[in-house]
Design an enzyme around this catalytic site. Structure first.
Site, PDB file in Angstrom:
ATOM      1  N   GLN A 212      17.078   1.889   5.717  1.00  0.00           N
ATOM      2  CA  GLN A 212      17.541   1.984   6.990  1.00  0.00           C
ATOM      3  C   GLN A 212      16.285   1.916   8.019  1.00  0.00           C
ATOM      4  O   GLN A 212      16.739   1.317   9.673  1.00  0.00           O
ATOM      5  CB  GLN A 212      18.850   2.212   6.735  1.00  0.00           C
ATOM      6  CG  GLN A 212      18.239   3.797   7.090  1.00  0.00           C
ATOM      7  CD  GLN A 212      18.718   4.186   5.371  1.00  0.00           C
ATOM      8  OE1 GLN A 212      18.987   4.088   4.641  1.00  0.00           O
ATOM      9  NE2 GLN A 212      18.433   6.092   5.468  1.00  0.00           N
TER      10      GLN A 212
ATOM     11  N   GLN B 143       0.528  15.844  -9.483  1.00  0.00           N
ATOM     12  CA  GLN B 143       0.970  14.773  -8.882  1.00  0.00           C
ATOM     13  C   GLN B 143       2.493  14.892  -9.249  1.00  0.00           C
ATOM     14  O   GLN B 143       3.290  13.392  -8.319  1.00  0.00           O
ATOM     15  CB  GLN B 143      -0.024  13.686  -8.620  1.00  0.00           C
ATOM     16  CG  GLN B 143      -1.208  14.485  -8.479  1.00  0.00           C
ATOM     17  CD  GLN B 143      -1.108  14.332  -6.992  1.00  0.00           C
ATOM     18  OE1 GLN B 143      -0.530  13.799  -5.922  1.00  0.00           O
ATOM     19  NE2 GLN B 143      -1.749  15.591  -6.086  1.00  0.00           N
TER      20      GLN B 143
ATOM     21  N   HIS C 250       5.837  14.975  -7.374  1.00  0.00           N
ATOM     22  CA  HIS C 250       6.193  14.410  -5.924  1.00  0.00           C
ATOM     23  C   HIS C 250       7.348  13.832  -6.202  1.00  0.00           C
ATOM     24  O   HIS C 250       8.437  13.840  -5.831  1.00  0.00           O
ATOM     25  CB  HIS C 250       5.005  13.112  -6.338  1.00  0.00           C
ATOM     26  CG  HIS C 250       4.645  13.971  -4.630  1.00  0.00           C
ATOM     27  ND1 HIS C 250       4.411  14.208  -3.395  1.00  0.00           N
ATOM     28  CD2 HIS C 250       2.326  14.188  -5.236  1.00  0.00           C
ATOM     29  CE1 HIS C 250       3.505  14.833  -3.261  1.00  0.00           C
ATOM     30  NE2 HIS C 250       2.041  14.941  -4.095  1.00  0.00           N
TER      31      HIS C 250
ATOM     32  N   ASP D 248      -5.033  15.639  -0.803  1.00  0.00           N
ATOM     33  CA  ASP D 248      -3.430  15.699  -0.218  1.00  0.00           C
ATOM     34  C   ASP D 248      -3.099  16.105   1.366  1.00  0.00           C
ATOM     35  O   ASP D 248      -2.340  16.572   2.409  1.00  0.00           O
ATOM     36  CB  ASP D 248      -1.927  16.179  -0.984  1.00  0.00           C
ATOM     37  CG  ASP D 248      -1.562  15.382  -2.432  1.00  0.00           C
ATOM     38  OD1 ASP D 248      -2.120  13.739  -2.188  1.00  0.00           O
ATOM     39  OD2 ASP D 248      -1.233  15.676  -3.214  1.00  0.00           O
TER      40      ASP D 248
ATOM     41  N   HIS E 266     -12.162 -33.148  15.711  1.00  0.00           N
ATOM     42  CA  HIS E 266     -12.722 -32.383  15.575  1.00  0.00           C
ATOM     43  C   HIS E 266     -14.232 -32.161  16.236  1.00  0.00           C
ATOM     44  O   HIS E 266     -14.338 -31.773  17.336  1.00  0.00           O
ATOM     45  CB  HIS E 266     -13.551 -31.813  14.878  1.00  0.00           C
ATOM     46  CG  HIS E 266     -11.897 -30.577  13.895  1.00  0.00           C
ATOM     47  ND1 HIS E 266     -10.457 -31.471  13.968  1.00  0.00           N
ATOM     48  CD2 HIS E 266     -12.037 -29.278  13.661  1.00  0.00           C
ATOM     49  CE1 HIS E 266      -9.984 -29.657  13.755  1.00  0.00           C
ATOM     50  NE2 HIS E 266     -10.905 -29.070  13.369  1.00  0.00           N
TER      51      HIS E 266
ATOM     52  N   ASN F 200       9.907   5.828  -1.411  1.00  0.00           N
ATOM     53  CA  ASN F 200      10.144   6.458  -2.143  1.00  0.00           C
ATOM     54  C   ASN F 200      10.194   4.957  -2.392  1.00  0.00           C
ATOM     55  O   ASN F 200      10.097   3.713  -2.096  1.00  0.00           O
ATOM     56  CB  ASN F 200      11.692   6.721  -3.151  1.00  0.00           C
ATOM     57  CG  ASN F 200      12.243   6.125  -1.482  1.00  0.00           C
ATOM     58  OD1 ASN F 200      12.517   5.128  -1.373  1.00  0.00           O
ATOM     59  ND2 ASN F 200      14.537   7.243  -1.760  1.00  0.00           N
TER      60      ASN F 200
ATOM     61  N   GLU G 195     -15.426 -33.864   7.043  1.00  0.00           N
ATOM     62  CA  GLU G 195     -13.744 -33.797   7.079  1.00  0.00           C
ATOM     63  C   GLU G 195     -12.738 -34.544   6.787  1.00  0.00           C
ATOM     64  O   GLU G 195     -11.638 -34.523   7.139  1.00  0.00           O
ATOM     65  CB  GLU G 195     -12.923 -32.675   7.061  1.00  0.00           C
ATOM     66  CG  GLU G 195     -14.134 -31.610   6.945  1.00  0.00           C
ATOM     67  CD  GLU G 195     -13.905 -29.859   6.620  1.00  0.00           C
ATOM     68  OE1 GLU G 195     -13.327 -29.837   7.493  1.00  0.00           O
ATOM     69  OE2 GLU G 195     -14.498 -29.041   6.463  1.00  0.00           O
TER      70      GLU G 195
ATOM     71  N   GLU H  85      -3.498   5.126  -7.663  1.00  0.00           N
ATOM     72  CA  GLU H  85      -3.546   5.711  -6.953  1.00  0.00           C
ATOM     73  C   GLU H  85      -4.736   6.483  -6.680  1.00  0.00           C
ATOM     74  O   GLU H  85      -5.431   6.845  -5.307  1.00  0.00           O
ATOM     75  CB  GLU H  85      -2.542   6.140  -6.179  1.00  0.00           C
ATOM     76  CG  GLU H  85      -2.125   6.656  -5.001  1.00  0.00           C
ATOM     77  CD  GLU H  85      -1.056   7.291  -4.657  1.00  0.00           C
ATOM     78  OE1 GLU H  85      -0.079   7.141  -3.810  1.00  0.00           O
ATOM     79  OE2 GLU H  85       0.258   7.899  -5.568  1.00  0.00           O
ATOM     80  N   HIS H  86      -4.606   8.051  -7.556  1.00  0.00           N
ATOM     81  CA  HIS H  86      -5.372   9.060  -7.237  1.00  0.00           C
ATOM     82  C   HIS H  86      -5.513   8.518  -8.727  1.00  0.00           C
ATOM     83  O   HIS H  86      -5.242   8.282  -9.837  1.00  0.00           O
ATOM     84  CB  HIS H  86      -4.895  10.261  -7.460  1.00  0.00           C
ATOM     85  CG  HIS H  86      -3.477  11.029  -6.349  1.00  0.00           C
ATOM     86  ND1 HIS H  86      -2.939   9.779  -6.116  1.00  0.00           N
ATOM     87  CD2 HIS H  86      -4.134  11.626  -5.162  1.00  0.00           C
ATOM     88  CE1 HIS H  86      -1.950  10.699  -5.052  1.00  0.00           C
ATOM     89  NE2 HIS H  86      -3.045  10.831  -4.731  1.00  0.00           N
TER      90      HIS H  86
ATOM     91  N   TYR I 251       6.269   5.808   8.331  1.00  0.00           N
ATOM     92  CA  TYR I 251       7.628   6.282   7.640  1.00  0.00           C
ATOM     93  C   TYR I 251       6.792   7.680   7.078  1.00  0.00           C
ATOM     94  O   TYR I 251       5.583   7.658   6.376  1.00  0.00           O
ATOM     95  CB  TYR I 251       7.499   5.676   6.716  1.00  0.00           C
ATOM     96  CG  TYR I 251       9.133   6.211   5.929  1.00  0.00           C
ATOM     97  CD1 TYR I 251       9.667   5.726   6.542  1.00  0.00           C
ATOM     98  CD2 TYR I 251       8.542   6.688   4.479  1.00  0.00           C
ATOM     99  CE1 TYR I 251      11.490   6.034   6.126  1.00  0.00           C
ATOM    100  CE2 TYR I 251       9.659   7.293   4.574  1.00  0.00           C
ATOM    101  CZ  TYR I 251      10.869   6.990   4.583  1.00  0.00           C
ATOM    102  OH  TYR I 251      12.738   7.358   4.292  1.00  0.00           O
TER     103      TYR I 251
END
Length: 431
Positions: free
Chosen positions: A188, A262, A265, A358, A417, A211, A412, A327-328, A128
Protein backbone atom coordinates in the site's frame (compact mmCIF):
# COMPACT_ATOMS: atom_id res chain seq x y z
CA UNK A 1 22.01 -26.69 6.81
CA UNK A 2 21.85 -29.55 4.37
CA UNK A 3 25.10 -30.51 2.65
CA UNK A 4 24.85 -31.06 -1.11
CA UNK A 5 27.65 -32.33 -3.34
CA UNK A 6 27.47 -30.68 -6.74
CA UNK A 7 28.18 -34.01 -8.45
CA UNK A 8 25.05 -35.56 -6.93
CA UNK A 9 21.87 -36.16 -8.94
CA UNK A 10 19.83 -33.66 -6.94
CA UNK A 11 22.34 -30.81 -7.05
CA UNK A 12 21.40 -29.30 -10.42
CA UNK A 13 17.70 -29.20 -9.55
CA UNK A 14 18.49 -27.38 -6.30
CA UNK A 15 20.74 -24.89 -8.07
CA UNK A 16 18.13 -24.19 -10.74
CA UNK A 17 15.48 -23.56 -8.09
CA UNK A 18 17.82 -21.04 -6.44
CA UNK A 19 18.41 -19.34 -9.78
CA UNK A 20 14.65 -18.91 -10.22
CA UNK A 21 14.12 -17.66 -6.67
CA UNK A 22 13.21 -14.07 -7.49
CA UNK A 23 10.38 -14.68 -9.93
CA UNK A 24 9.05 -17.73 -8.09
CA UNK A 25 8.91 -16.00 -4.71
CA UNK A 26 7.14 -12.83 -5.84
CA UNK A 27 4.64 -14.89 -7.83
CA UNK A 28 3.37 -16.28 -4.52
CA UNK A 29 2.01 -12.87 -3.52
CA UNK A 30 1.31 -11.30 -6.90
CA UNK A 31 -2.51 -11.58 -6.76
CA UNK A 32 -2.72 -9.97 -3.32
CA UNK A 33 -0.33 -7.22 -4.30
CA UNK A 34 -2.29 -6.33 -7.42
CA UNK A 35 -5.48 -6.10 -5.34
CA UNK A 36 -3.81 -3.66 -2.94
CA UNK A 37 -2.30 -1.57 -5.73
CA UNK A 38 -5.67 -1.29 -7.46
CA UNK A 39 -7.39 -0.23 -4.24
CA UNK A 40 -4.93 2.59 -3.57
CA UNK A 41 -4.84 3.67 -7.19
CA UNK A 42 -8.63 3.88 -7.41
CA UNK A 43 -9.51 5.11 -3.90
CA UNK A 44 -6.40 7.03 -2.87
CA UNK A 45 -6.15 7.75 0.85
CA UNK A 46 -9.22 5.61 1.62
CA UNK A 47 -7.63 2.55 0.02
CA UNK A 48 -4.29 3.34 1.63
CA UNK A 49 -5.85 3.65 5.08
CA UNK A 50 -7.85 0.45 4.64
CA UNK A 51 -4.76 -1.68 4.10
CA UNK A 52 -2.58 0.33 6.48
CA UNK A 53 -5.18 -0.34 9.17
CA UNK A 54 -5.29 -4.03 8.32
CA UNK A 55 -1.55 -4.65 8.08
CA UNK A 56 0.18 -1.72 9.82
CA UNK A 57 -2.23 -1.20 12.72
CA UNK A 58 -2.93 2.38 11.62
CA UNK A 59 -5.94 3.70 13.52
CA UNK A 60 -8.68 5.76 11.92
CA UNK A 61 -7.52 8.97 13.61
CA UNK A 62 -3.78 8.46 13.18
CA UNK A 63 -2.18 11.03 10.90
CA UNK A 64 -0.34 9.56 7.92
CA UNK A 65 2.45 12.12 8.23
CA UNK A 66 5.01 11.77 11.01
CA UNK A 67 5.50 15.30 12.35
CA UNK A 68 8.85 16.95 12.92
CA UNK A 69 7.94 17.18 16.59
CA UNK A 70 7.60 13.39 16.77
CA UNK A 71 10.93 12.92 15.05
CA UNK A 72 12.69 15.37 17.32
CA UNK A 73 11.15 13.81 20.44
CA UNK A 74 12.41 10.41 19.30
CA UNK A 75 15.91 11.83 18.77
CA UNK A 76 15.89 13.48 22.19
CA UNK A 77 14.89 10.14 23.77
CA UNK A 78 17.71 8.25 22.02
CA UNK A 79 20.80 7.24 23.97
CA UNK A 80 24.04 9.09 23.30
CA UNK A 81 25.64 5.80 22.28
CA UNK A 82 23.08 5.22 19.52
CA UNK A 83 23.20 8.86 18.45
CA UNK A 84 26.97 8.56 17.99
CA UNK A 85 26.54 5.37 15.96
CA UNK A 86 23.94 7.03 13.71
CA UNK A 87 26.15 10.07 13.17
CA UNK A 88 29.11 7.88 12.21
CA UNK A 89 26.99 5.78 9.85
CA UNK A 90 25.55 8.90 8.23
CA UNK A 91 29.02 10.45 7.80
CA UNK A 92 30.44 7.28 6.20
CA UNK A 93 27.45 6.87 3.89
CA UNK A 94 27.71 10.50 2.84
CA UNK A 95 31.47 10.28 2.22
CA UNK A 96 31.07 7.13 0.13
CA UNK A 97 28.20 8.64 -1.90
CA UNK A 98 30.22 11.81 -2.53
CA UNK A 99 33.02 9.67 -3.98
CA UNK A 100 30.49 7.94 -6.25
CA UNK A 101 28.89 11.16 -7.48
CA UNK A 102 29.41 11.58 -11.23
CA UNK A 103 30.65 14.89 -12.61
CA UNK A 104 29.77 17.05 -15.57
CA UNK A 105 32.39 17.13 -18.32
CA UNK A 106 32.85 17.97 -21.97
CA UNK A 107 35.53 17.63 -24.62
CA UNK A 108 36.12 18.50 -28.25
CA UNK A 109 36.26 15.35 -30.32
CA UNK A 110 37.45 17.58 -33.15
CA UNK A 111 37.53 21.33 -33.76
CA UNK A 112 34.08 22.88 -33.53
CA UNK A 113 32.41 19.72 -32.20
CA UNK A 114 31.88 19.63 -28.44
CA UNK A 115 30.20 16.75 -26.57
CA UNK A 116 29.78 16.01 -22.90
CA UNK A 117 27.40 15.35 -20.06
CA UNK A 118 25.59 17.19 -17.30
CA UNK A 119 24.31 15.62 -14.08
CA UNK A 120 20.84 16.36 -12.70
CA UNK A 121 19.10 14.90 -9.67
CA UNK A 122 15.80 13.07 -9.95
CA UNK A 123 13.01 15.40 -8.79
CA UNK A 124 11.19 13.25 -6.24
CA UNK A 125 12.21 9.93 -4.70
CA UNK A 126 10.42 7.56 -2.33
CA UNK A 127 12.55 5.66 0.20
CA UNK A 128 10.96 2.52 1.61
CA UNK A 129 12.14 1.61 5.12
CA UNK A 130 10.99 -1.79 6.43
CA UNK A 131 9.52 -1.78 9.92
CA UNK A 132 8.01 -5.20 10.46
CA UNK A 133 10.09 -7.54 12.61
CA UNK A 134 12.83 -5.05 13.40
CA UNK A 135 13.22 -1.27 13.25
CA UNK A 136 15.68 -0.38 10.51
CA UNK A 137 16.97 3.16 11.06
CA UNK A 138 20.06 2.12 9.10
CA UNK A 139 17.97 1.75 5.93
CA UNK A 140 16.58 5.25 6.37
CA UNK A 141 20.10 6.65 6.60
CA UNK A 142 21.33 4.53 3.67
CA UNK A 143 18.59 5.64 1.27
CA UNK A 144 17.97 9.22 2.37
CA UNK A 145 21.63 10.24 2.72
CA UNK A 146 22.47 9.02 -0.79
CA UNK A 147 19.47 10.93 -2.19
CA UNK A 148 20.58 14.08 -0.35
CA UNK A 149 24.12 13.85 -1.73
CA UNK A 150 22.62 13.54 -5.22
CA UNK A 151 20.59 16.70 -4.66
CA UNK A 152 17.08 15.22 -4.81
CA UNK A 153 14.65 18.05 -4.03
CA UNK A 154 11.79 15.99 -2.55
CA UNK A 155 12.48 12.90 -0.47
CA UNK A 156 9.58 10.79 0.82
CA UNK A 157 10.03 8.07 3.44
CA UNK A 158 7.42 5.38 4.10
CA UNK A 159 7.74 2.96 7.01
CA UNK A 160 5.05 0.91 8.80
CA UNK A 161 4.64 1.44 12.53
CA UNK A 162 7.85 3.50 12.66
CA UNK A 163 9.89 2.74 15.75
CA UNK A 164 11.48 5.41 17.92
CA UNK A 165 14.88 4.56 16.44
CA UNK A 166 13.64 5.05 12.88
CA UNK A 167 12.04 8.38 13.72
CA UNK A 168 15.28 9.44 15.42
CA UNK A 169 17.22 8.60 12.27
CA UNK A 170 14.70 10.64 10.28
CA UNK A 171 15.33 13.64 12.53
CA UNK A 172 19.08 13.30 12.02
CA UNK A 173 18.63 13.00 8.26
CA UNK A 174 16.26 15.97 8.16
CA UNK A 175 19.04 18.25 9.44
CA UNK A 176 20.63 17.94 6.00
CA UNK A 177 17.43 18.57 4.04
CA UNK A 178 13.70 18.30 4.72
CA UNK A 179 12.02 14.92 4.26
CA UNK A 180 8.41 13.76 4.28
CA UNK A 181 7.87 10.77 6.57
CA UNK A 182 4.67 8.67 6.43
CA UNK A 183 3.68 5.86 8.79
CA UNK A 184 2.57 3.36 6.15
CA UNK A 185 4.27 0.31 4.69
CA UNK A 186 3.81 -2.73 2.51
CA UNK A 187 2.42 -2.78 -0.99
CA UNK A 188 0.00 0.00 0.00
CA UNK A 189 2.90 2.39 0.66
CA UNK A 190 4.49 1.52 -2.68
CA UNK A 191 1.16 2.22 -4.38
CA UNK A 192 0.79 5.58 -2.65
CA UNK A 193 4.27 6.71 -3.67
CA UNK A 194 3.86 5.44 -7.24
CA UNK A 195 0.33 6.65 -8.01
CA UNK A 196 -0.11 9.47 -5.49
CA UNK A 197 -2.99 10.17 -3.13
CA UNK A 198 -4.52 13.33 -1.68
CA UNK A 199 -1.96 13.18 1.15
CA UNK A 200 1.11 11.69 -0.55
CA UNK A 201 2.12 13.15 -3.90
CA UNK A 202 3.56 10.67 -6.37
CA UNK A 203 7.32 10.32 -6.73
CA UNK A 204 9.46 9.63 -9.79
CA UNK A 205 11.35 6.66 -8.37
CA UNK A 206 11.08 4.27 -5.41
CA UNK A 207 14.11 2.75 -3.71
CA UNK A 208 14.73 0.52 -0.73
CA UNK A 209 14.43 -3.10 0.43
CA UNK A 210 11.35 -4.95 1.61
CA UNK A 211 9.58 -8.26 1.98
CA UNK A 212 8.02 -10.21 -0.88
CA UNK A 213 4.95 -7.96 -0.95
CA UNK A 214 7.03 -4.81 -1.20
CA UNK A 215 9.32 -6.31 -3.83
CA UNK A 216 6.39 -7.54 -5.93
CA UNK A 217 4.69 -4.15 -5.62
CA UNK A 218 7.82 -2.31 -6.74
CA UNK A 219 8.18 -4.55 -9.78
CA UNK A 220 4.51 -4.12 -10.71
CA UNK A 221 4.34 -0.32 -10.41
CA UNK A 222 7.48 -0.01 -12.49
CA UNK A 223 5.66 -1.74 -15.33
CA UNK A 224 2.32 0.06 -15.13
CA UNK A 225 1.28 3.38 -16.64
CA UNK A 226 -1.34 5.69 -15.25
CA UNK A 227 -3.86 8.07 -16.82
CA UNK A 228 -1.49 11.03 -16.49
CA UNK A 229 2.09 9.82 -16.33
CA UNK A 230 4.38 6.94 -17.15
CA UNK A 231 5.26 4.17 -14.73
CA UNK A 232 7.22 4.88 -11.56
CA UNK A 233 10.86 3.84 -11.75
CA UNK A 234 12.45 1.61 -9.11
CA UNK A 235 16.01 0.84 -8.10
CA UNK A 236 15.94 -2.97 -8.23
CA UNK A 237 14.28 -6.03 -6.68
CA UNK A 238 15.65 -5.80 -3.12
CA UNK A 239 13.75 -8.54 -1.38
CA UNK A 240 14.55 -11.02 1.38
CA UNK A 241 18.22 -11.16 2.34
CA UNK A 242 20.68 -13.43 0.54
CA UNK A 243 24.12 -14.44 1.75
CA UNK A 244 26.77 -16.59 0.11
CA UNK A 245 30.09 -17.38 1.75
CA UNK A 246 32.59 -18.96 -0.64
CA UNK A 247 35.65 -20.23 1.17
CA UNK A 248 38.41 -22.80 0.95
CA UNK A 249 40.16 -22.01 4.22
CA UNK A 250 37.91 -19.82 6.34
CA UNK A 251 37.12 -20.14 10.03
CA UNK A 252 33.97 -22.23 10.48
CA UNK A 253 32.83 -20.23 13.51
CA UNK A 254 33.13 -16.91 11.69
CA UNK A 255 31.48 -18.22 8.53
CA UNK A 256 28.56 -19.57 10.53
CA UNK A 257 28.21 -16.27 12.38
CA UNK A 258 27.72 -14.40 9.11
CA UNK A 259 25.25 -16.98 7.79
CA UNK A 260 23.13 -16.87 10.96
CA UNK A 261 23.29 -13.07 11.16
CA UNK A 262 21.83 -12.58 7.69
CA UNK A 263 19.37 -15.46 8.11
CA UNK A 264 17.72 -13.71 11.05
CA UNK A 265 16.40 -10.96 8.78
CA UNK A 266 13.53 -13.01 7.38
CA UNK A 267 12.27 -16.63 7.21
CA UNK A 268 12.64 -16.22 3.44
CA UNK A 269 16.34 -15.32 3.73
CA UNK A 270 18.78 -17.38 1.68
CA UNK A 271 21.95 -18.59 3.50
CA UNK A 272 24.43 -20.50 1.30
CA UNK A 273 27.95 -21.80 1.91
CA UNK A 274 30.12 -22.92 -1.02
CA UNK A 275 33.42 -24.78 -0.71
CA UNK A 276 35.36 -27.65 -2.22
CA UNK A 277 36.37 -28.78 1.29
CA UNK A 278 33.86 -31.34 2.60
CA UNK A 279 35.27 -31.26 6.12
CA UNK A 280 34.90 -27.46 6.27
CA UNK A 281 31.29 -27.77 5.04
CA UNK A 282 30.51 -30.18 7.87
CA UNK A 283 32.12 -27.88 10.44
CA UNK A 284 30.16 -24.88 9.15
CA UNK A 285 26.87 -26.81 9.17
CA UNK A 286 27.40 -27.82 12.80
CA UNK A 287 28.37 -24.28 13.80
CA UNK A 288 25.32 -22.84 12.07
CA UNK A 289 23.07 -25.22 13.97
CA UNK A 290 24.72 -24.28 17.26
CA UNK A 291 24.72 -20.52 16.71
CA UNK A 292 21.14 -20.42 15.45
CA UNK A 293 19.74 -22.00 18.62
CA UNK A 294 17.08 -19.77 20.11
CA UNK A 295 16.89 -17.56 17.00
CA UNK A 296 13.58 -18.68 15.54
CA UNK A 297 13.71 -16.58 12.37
CA UNK A 298 17.24 -17.67 11.53
CA UNK A 299 16.36 -21.29 12.21
CA UNK A 300 13.35 -21.06 9.90
CA UNK A 301 15.39 -19.55 7.07
CA UNK A 302 18.21 -22.08 7.48
CA UNK A 303 15.82 -25.03 7.59
CA UNK A 304 13.94 -23.87 4.49
CA UNK A 305 16.69 -22.48 2.29
CA UNK A 306 20.07 -23.16 3.92
CA UNK A 307 22.54 -25.19 1.81
CA UNK A 308 26.24 -26.06 2.02
CA UNK A 309 27.43 -26.87 -1.49
CA UNK A 310 30.54 -29.04 -1.78
CA UNK A 311 32.08 -28.60 -5.22
CA UNK A 312 34.65 -30.66 -7.13
CA UNK A 313 37.25 -27.91 -6.86
CA UNK A 314 37.70 -24.20 -6.14
CA UNK A 315 37.03 -23.23 -9.77
CA UNK A 316 33.61 -24.85 -9.65
CA UNK A 317 32.92 -23.06 -6.37
CA UNK A 318 33.71 -19.75 -8.06
CA UNK A 319 31.50 -20.55 -11.04
CA UNK A 320 28.58 -21.55 -8.81
CA UNK A 321 28.93 -18.35 -6.79
CA UNK A 322 28.70 -16.21 -9.92
CA UNK A 323 25.79 -18.29 -11.15
CA UNK A 324 23.83 -17.54 -7.97
CA UNK A 325 24.72 -13.80 -8.11
CA UNK A 326 24.18 -13.27 -4.38
CA UNK A 327 23.21 -10.08 -2.60
CA UNK A 328 26.03 -10.44 0.00
CA UNK A 329 29.21 -12.38 -0.75
CA UNK A 330 32.12 -13.19 1.57
CA UNK A 331 35.41 -14.49 0.14
CA UNK A 332 38.73 -15.48 1.67
CA UNK A 333 41.10 -12.82 0.35
CA UNK A 334 41.47 -9.78 -1.90
CA UNK A 335 42.83 -12.01 -4.66
CA UNK A 336 39.36 -13.58 -4.92
CA UNK A 337 38.01 -10.37 -6.44
CA UNK A 338 39.61 -11.51 -9.70
CA UNK A 339 36.95 -14.18 -10.19
CA UNK A 340 33.95 -12.34 -8.70
CA UNK A 341 31.62 -11.24 -11.49
CA UNK A 342 28.14 -11.19 -9.96
CA UNK A 343 27.40 -9.92 -6.45
CA UNK A 344 25.73 -7.01 -4.71
CA UNK A 345 28.49 -6.35 -2.19
CA UNK A 346 31.68 -8.27 -1.39
CA UNK A 347 33.28 -8.76 2.04
CA UNK A 348 36.87 -9.92 2.23
CA UNK A 349 38.52 -12.07 4.88
CA UNK A 350 37.91 -13.02 8.48
CA UNK A 351 37.59 -9.49 9.83
CA UNK A 352 34.87 -8.05 7.59
CA UNK A 353 31.59 -9.31 9.04
CA UNK A 354 28.69 -8.55 6.74
CA UNK A 355 26.96 -6.73 9.60
CA UNK A 356 29.53 -3.94 9.22
CA UNK A 357 28.17 -3.31 5.75
CA UNK A 358 24.64 -3.29 7.10
CA UNK A 359 25.40 -0.31 9.31
CA UNK A 360 28.70 1.51 9.32
CA UNK A 361 31.09 0.95 6.40
CA UNK A 362 29.51 3.43 3.98
CA UNK A 363 28.65 1.35 0.88
CA UNK A 364 24.88 1.07 0.63
CA UNK A 365 23.19 -1.94 2.19
CA UNK A 366 20.28 -1.84 -0.28
CA UNK A 367 21.48 -4.60 -2.59
CA UNK A 368 20.18 -6.61 -5.56
CA UNK A 369 18.45 -9.92 -4.83
CA UNK A 370 16.88 -12.60 -7.00
CA UNK A 371 20.02 -12.74 -9.21
CA UNK A 372 19.70 -9.06 -10.14
CA UNK A 373 23.38 -8.95 -9.17
CA UNK A 374 24.09 -10.24 -12.70
CA UNK A 375 23.26 -6.79 -14.10
CA UNK A 376 23.82 -4.25 -11.34
CA UNK A 377 25.39 -3.56 -7.97
CA UNK A 378 23.86 -2.06 -4.86
CA UNK A 379 22.01 1.21 -4.45
CA UNK A 380 24.28 4.18 -5.00
CA UNK A 381 24.15 7.90 -5.58
CA UNK A 382 23.88 7.03 -9.29
CA UNK A 383 20.33 5.78 -8.65
CA UNK A 384 19.29 9.32 -7.75
CA UNK A 385 20.71 11.23 -10.70
CA UNK A 386 20.33 11.42 -14.45
CA UNK A 387 23.26 11.67 -16.83
CA UNK A 388 22.15 13.99 -19.64
CA UNK A 389 24.36 14.12 -22.72
CA UNK A 390 25.08 17.41 -24.52
CA UNK A 391 26.23 18.10 -28.11
CA UNK A 392 27.18 21.32 -29.86
CA UNK A 393 28.63 22.11 -33.32
CA UNK A 394 29.92 25.13 -35.11
CA UNK A 395 28.76 25.48 -38.70
CA UNK A 396 32.21 24.59 -39.94
CA UNK A 397 32.28 21.36 -37.90
CA UNK A 398 28.80 20.43 -39.08
CA UNK A 399 29.83 20.85 -42.70
CA UNK A 400 32.83 18.62 -42.11
CA UNK A 401 31.11 15.83 -40.14
CA UNK A 402 27.57 16.17 -41.50
CA UNK A 403 28.17 14.24 -44.75
CA UNK A 404 29.05 11.15 -42.71
CA UNK A 405 25.72 11.40 -40.87
CA UNK A 406 23.94 11.82 -44.21
CA UNK A 407 25.61 8.67 -45.53
CA UNK A 408 24.56 6.64 -42.49
CA UNK A 409 20.99 8.00 -42.53
CA UNK A 410 20.52 7.23 -46.22
CA UNK A 411 21.92 3.73 -45.71
CA UNK A 412 19.15 3.18 -43.15
CA UNK A 413 16.51 4.66 -45.45
CA UNK A 414 15.81 7.61 -43.13
CA UNK A 415 15.61 10.40 -45.69
CA UNK A 416 14.36 13.08 -43.30
CA UNK A 417 17.30 12.45 -41.02
CA UNK A 418 19.68 13.12 -43.89
CA UNK A 419 17.74 16.17 -45.03
CA UNK A 420 17.75 17.73 -41.53
CA UNK A 421 21.54 17.77 -41.68
CA UNK A 422 21.57 19.25 -45.19
CA UNK A 423 19.19 22.01 -44.09
CA UNK A 424 21.42 23.00 -41.18
CA UNK A 425 24.50 22.88 -43.37
CA UNK A 426 22.88 25.32 -45.86
CA UNK A 427 21.61 27.76 -43.23
CA UNK A 428 24.83 29.71 -42.74
CA UNK A 429 25.13 30.42 -46.47
CA UNK A 430 21.51 31.55 -46.69
CA UNK A 431 21.89 33.99 -43.78
Amino acid sequence: MKIVRTNSESAEAIIQSLEARGAVNTAKVDATVREILAAVRERGDAGLREYAGRFDGLTENSPLLVSREEMQAAWDATSEELKAAMRLAQANIRAFAEKQMPRAWSFRAQPGMEVGQIVRAIGAVGCYVPGGRYPLPSTLLMTVTSAQVAGVERIVVCSPKPAKETMAAAWLASQEAAIEFYRVGGAQAIAAMAFGTATIDAVDKIVGPGNLYVTAAKITVSQETGPVSASCAIDMPAGPTEIVVTSECGDATGIAADLVAQAEHDPEALPIFITSQHELAEEVALEVKRQAQGNEIAQAAIAAQGVCFVTRDAEEAHALTNRLAPEHLTVDAGADLRWVKNAGSVFIGDFAPQSMGDYISGPNHVLPTGRAGRVRGGLSVLDFVKIITVQQYTHEALCEVGPHTIALAEAEGLKAHAESVRVKMRQNHQA
